[in-house]
Design an enzyme around this catalytic site. Structure first.
Site, PDB file in Angstrom:
ATOM      1  N   TRP A   1       0.803  -1.229   0.000  1.00 28.19           N
ATOM      2  CA  TRP A   1       0.000   0.000   0.000  1.00 28.19           C
ATOM      3  C   TRP A   1       0.829   1.270   0.000  1.00 28.19           C
ATOM      4  O   TRP A   1       0.278   2.360  -0.132  1.00 28.19           O
ATOM      5  CB  TRP A   1      -0.973   0.021   1.171  1.00 28.19           C
ATOM      6  CG  TRP A   1      -0.455  -0.329   2.538  1.00 28.19           C
ATOM      7  CD1 TRP A   1      -0.718  -1.468   3.240  1.00 28.19           C
ATOM      8  CD2 TRP A   1       0.373   0.468   3.404  1.00 28.19           C
ATOM      9  NE1 TRP A   1      -0.098  -1.441   4.470  1.00 28.19           N
ATOM     10  CE2 TRP A   1       0.565  -0.265   4.591  1.00 28.19           C
ATOM     11  CE3 TRP A   1       0.965   1.731   3.289  1.00 28.19           C
ATOM     12  CZ2 TRP A   1       1.331   0.224   5.664  1.00 28.19           C
ATOM     13  CZ3 TRP A   1       1.724   2.220   4.348  1.00 28.19           C
ATOM     14  CH2 TRP A   1       1.905   1.466   5.514  1.00 28.19           C
TER      15      TRP A   1
ATOM     16  N   LYS B   1      -2.588  -8.880  -7.013  1.00 26.25           N
ATOM     17  CA  LYS B   1      -3.487  -8.419  -5.951  1.00 26.25           C
ATOM     18  C   LYS B   1      -2.941  -7.158  -5.313  1.00 26.25           C
ATOM     19  O   LYS B   1      -1.845  -7.159  -4.761  1.00 26.25           O
ATOM     20  CB  LYS B   1      -3.669  -9.475  -4.861  1.00 26.25           C
ATOM     21  CG  LYS B   1      -4.794  -9.106  -3.871  1.00 26.25           C
ATOM     22  CD  LYS B   1      -4.795  -9.979  -2.640  1.00 26.25           C
ATOM     23  CE  LYS B   1      -3.916  -9.428  -1.548  1.00 26.25           C
ATOM     24  NZ  LYS B   1      -4.430  -8.148  -0.977  1.00 26.25           N
ATOM     25  N   PRO B   2      -3.699  -6.048  -5.366  1.00 26.18           N
ATOM     26  CA  PRO B   2      -3.283  -4.850  -4.632  1.00 26.18           C
ATOM     27  C   PRO B   2      -3.613  -5.008  -3.150  1.00 26.18           C
ATOM     28  O   PRO B   2      -4.364  -5.911  -2.757  1.00 26.18           O
ATOM     29  CB  PRO B   2      -4.144  -3.749  -5.261  1.00 26.18           C
ATOM     30  CG  PRO B   2      -5.397  -4.458  -5.688  1.00 26.18           C
ATOM     31  CD  PRO B   2      -4.952  -5.851  -6.104  1.00 26.18           C
TER      32      PRO B   2
ATOM     33  N   GLU C   1      10.406  -8.794  -1.490  1.00 28.24           N
ATOM     34  CA  GLU C   1      10.978  -7.483  -1.160  1.00 28.24           C
ATOM     35  C   GLU C   1      10.269  -7.039   0.110  1.00 28.24           C
ATOM     36  O   GLU C   1       9.100  -6.661   0.089  1.00 28.24           O
ATOM     37  CB  GLU C   1      10.744  -6.493  -2.307  1.00 28.24           C
ATOM     38  CG  GLU C   1      11.738  -5.336  -2.310  1.00 28.24           C
ATOM     39  CD  GLU C   1      11.368  -4.217  -1.353  1.00 28.24           C
ATOM     40  OE1 GLU C   1      11.849  -4.270  -0.186  1.00 28.24           O
ATOM     41  OE2 GLU C   1      10.639  -3.316  -1.742  1.00 28.24           O
TER      42      GLU C   1
ATOM     43  N   CYS D   1      10.523   1.370   2.328  1.00 29.72           N
ATOM     44  CA  CYS D   1      11.477   0.414   2.902  1.00 29.72           C
ATOM     45  C   CYS D   1      12.911   0.925   2.862  1.00 29.72           C
ATOM     46  O   CYS D   1      13.769   0.429   3.584  1.00 29.72           O
ATOM     47  CB  CYS D   1      11.390  -0.910   2.161  1.00 29.72           C
ATOM     48  SG  CYS D   1       9.791  -1.725   2.298  1.00 29.72           S
TER      49      CYS D   1
ATOM     50  N   GLU E   1      11.182  -1.820  12.296  1.00 30.41           N
ATOM     51  CA  GLU E   1      10.764  -0.864  11.276  1.00 30.41           C
ATOM     52  C   GLU E   1       9.548  -0.073  11.747  1.00 30.41           C
ATOM     53  O   GLU E   1       8.503  -0.648  12.063  1.00 30.41           O
ATOM     54  CB  GLU E   1      10.445  -1.599   9.976  1.00 30.41           C
ATOM     55  CG  GLU E   1      10.170  -0.683   8.810  1.00 30.41           C
ATOM     56  CD  GLU E   1      10.005  -1.438   7.499  1.00 30.41           C
ATOM     57  OE1 GLU E   1      10.415  -0.907   6.449  1.00 30.41           O
ATOM     58  OE2 GLU E   1       9.478  -2.567   7.523  1.00 30.41           O
TER      59      GLU E   1
END
Length: 478
Positions: free
Chosen positions: A154, A178-179, A251, A285, A381
């Site tokens: 997203w 798929k989003p 990723e 990221c 993160e």
């Protein structure tokens, strides 16, 4: 009086469809906190239909020539340029990003990346044919892997979709994409555009939640599963794919160290690092989130960075003065706020540290100093507009701190000493090392990490090759 919501639909085998069982998800505009559209909550029947369509389309697409696939991708790039305003509008509703920055920082690189892979389609390289055993000639074929199940994140819904479908299609694969359930709008619009150019079944979009993505990865049809997402999600995908030995392209997260030595131009470094840390609300990221500064300039650097943060603006998409918009969703706002709420007593919030307004999911540009290597906010993160600062004494300690996390996607070194920059770039255990800059990407260079940041490369010829398989063919000369 109520306003009927717009309705998104899946794109399967060249047509738009509701979820087979009619289920939907409300999608929220993060800049307003309000529902603006509904999206299919796809189940097994929808995934089955998409995989069947992709599998049926694969033989003809696989057998198309590189020149034919190149022509298709170039048409897609042209169409994206022509529909840029529509794509920007959809992405802004998806994410709340600033309109001007979406137009300048996302559409041009997306179009360029598609055109790069269009060219790459005609440049597959391999060993030349040769005789490695008397009387026998060997050749190496590079072939597409088959149907690719792809799950996009997203934070950059449009661009990450491009990073996935462009190399896959260029190599001759078919796609089921798929989003994220929070950002489906721009991907569905992409399907509308792409569907007018590619044969039916070559490109399919299935909307839904984590269970939808899990059904895609576990489906027996795909030869490859590709995901950009969290470490947790990547581990689940790898585990699921292992059951039938699918290829996996991951990723995942990042915690980029930004190593600033004493000979750095502080003003320029602060200017560049603050942008690289706060851009897209830090939801990147590779964001410059974890700054390590030599002790001799630490205090001066922190003061300058705090001033830069205070001068950085977040706000509504149509405000041209903002650097970034809201966090993507309520859960992300809660996560970012939680990191700040749980800071240890030795940490100091130099700037920001709070939500902005009560409408949407905005968070202030934040700088935190006084941190130790084992602090939660250093090791995990945050994925928000938060930059942490630590002090180091020498090159060895800088490397120890920089490499001392589970992530290994991106990093940067700031120094005028060329030899030191080269030593650091060799020793930093990250998939990308920038020197005196942070965050620029080009289509020609690979992007991907090590350790818990995943494996496989996006962009570049390496990313293209990830969507191919190698076959040895040997023939007798007799």
């Amino acid at each position: 009086m109520t306003t009927e919501l717009r309705r998104l639909r899946n794109y399967i085998n060249g047509e738009f469809r509701d979820a087979a069982d009619g289920r939907t998800i409300d999608v929220i505009n993060p800049a307003t906190g309000e529902v603006y559209v509904t999206s299919p909550l796809s189940g097994q029947a929808d995934v089955d239909a998409a995989m069947e369509a992709a599998a049926a389309a694969f033989p003809a697409w696989r057998d198309s020539t590189p020149a034919e696939r190149q022509k298709v991708l170039l048409k897609i790039a042209d169409a994206f340029e022509e529909r840029a305003e529509d794509l920007i509008a959809a992405e802004v509703e998806n994410t709340g990003k600033p309109v001007a920055l979406t137009a300048s920082e996302e559409i041009p690189p997306m179009v360029d990346q598609i055109r790069f892979f269009a060219g790459a389609a005609r440049l597959l390289e391999g060993r030349s044919a040769g005789e490695y055993m008397e009387g026998l000639t060997s050749i190496v074929r590079r072939e597409p892997v088959g149907v690719c199940a792809q799950v996009a994140p997203w934070n950059y819904p449009m661009m990450m979709a491009v990073w996935k479908f462009a190399p896959a299609l260029a190599a001759g694969n078919t796609v089921v994409l798929k989003p994220s359930d929070t950002t489906p709008a721009s991907t569905v619009l992409m399907a509308e555009i792409i569907g007018q150019i590619v044969p039916k079944g070559v490109f399919n979009v299935v909307c839904g939640d984590r269970d939808t993505g899990r059904a895609m990865v576990e489906h027996p049809t795909p030869a490859m599963a590709s995901i950009t997402g969290s470490v947790r999600a990547g581990m689940q995908v790898a585990e699921s794919a292992a059951k039938d030995v699918k290829r996996v392209h991951l990723e995942l997260g990042g915690k980029a160290p930004v190593v600033v030595f004493e000979d750095t131009d502080i003003d320029k470094a602060v200017e560049d690092i603050s942008v690289a840390g706060f851009f897209n609300a830090g939801q990147d990221c590779t964001a410059a989130t974890r700054v390590l500064v030599h002790e001799s300039i630490h205090d001066e650097f922190v003061s300058a960075l705090a001033k830069a943060a205070a001068a950085t603006k977040t706000g509504q998409p149509d405000d041209e003065d903002v650097l970034y918009g809201p966090l993507n969703n309520a859960n992300q706002l809660k996560q970012v706020s939680g990191f700040i709420d749980r800071l240890p007593a030795h940490a100091k919030v130099e700037a920001g540290g709070q939500r902005v307004g009560d409408k949407g999911y905005f968070y202030a540009p934040t700088v935190v100093s006084g941190l130790k290597q084992d602090d939660e906010i250093i090791q995990n993160e945050v994925f928000g507009p938060v930059i942490t600062v630590q002090s180091f004494t020498d090159e060895a300690q800088a490397l120890e701190y920089a490499n001392g996390v589970e992530y290994a996607l991106a990093s940067s070194v700031w120094t005028k000493d060329h030899a030191r920059a080269m030593r650091m770039s060799k020793a930093l255990d990250f998939g990308c090392v920038w020197i005196n800059t942070h965050i620029p990407l080009v289509a020609e260079m690979p992007h991907g990490g090590f350790k818990k940041s995943g494996y496989g490369k996006d962009l570049s010829g390496y990313g293209f090759e990830d969507y191919t398989r190698i076959k040895h063919v040997m023939t007798s000369l007799g």
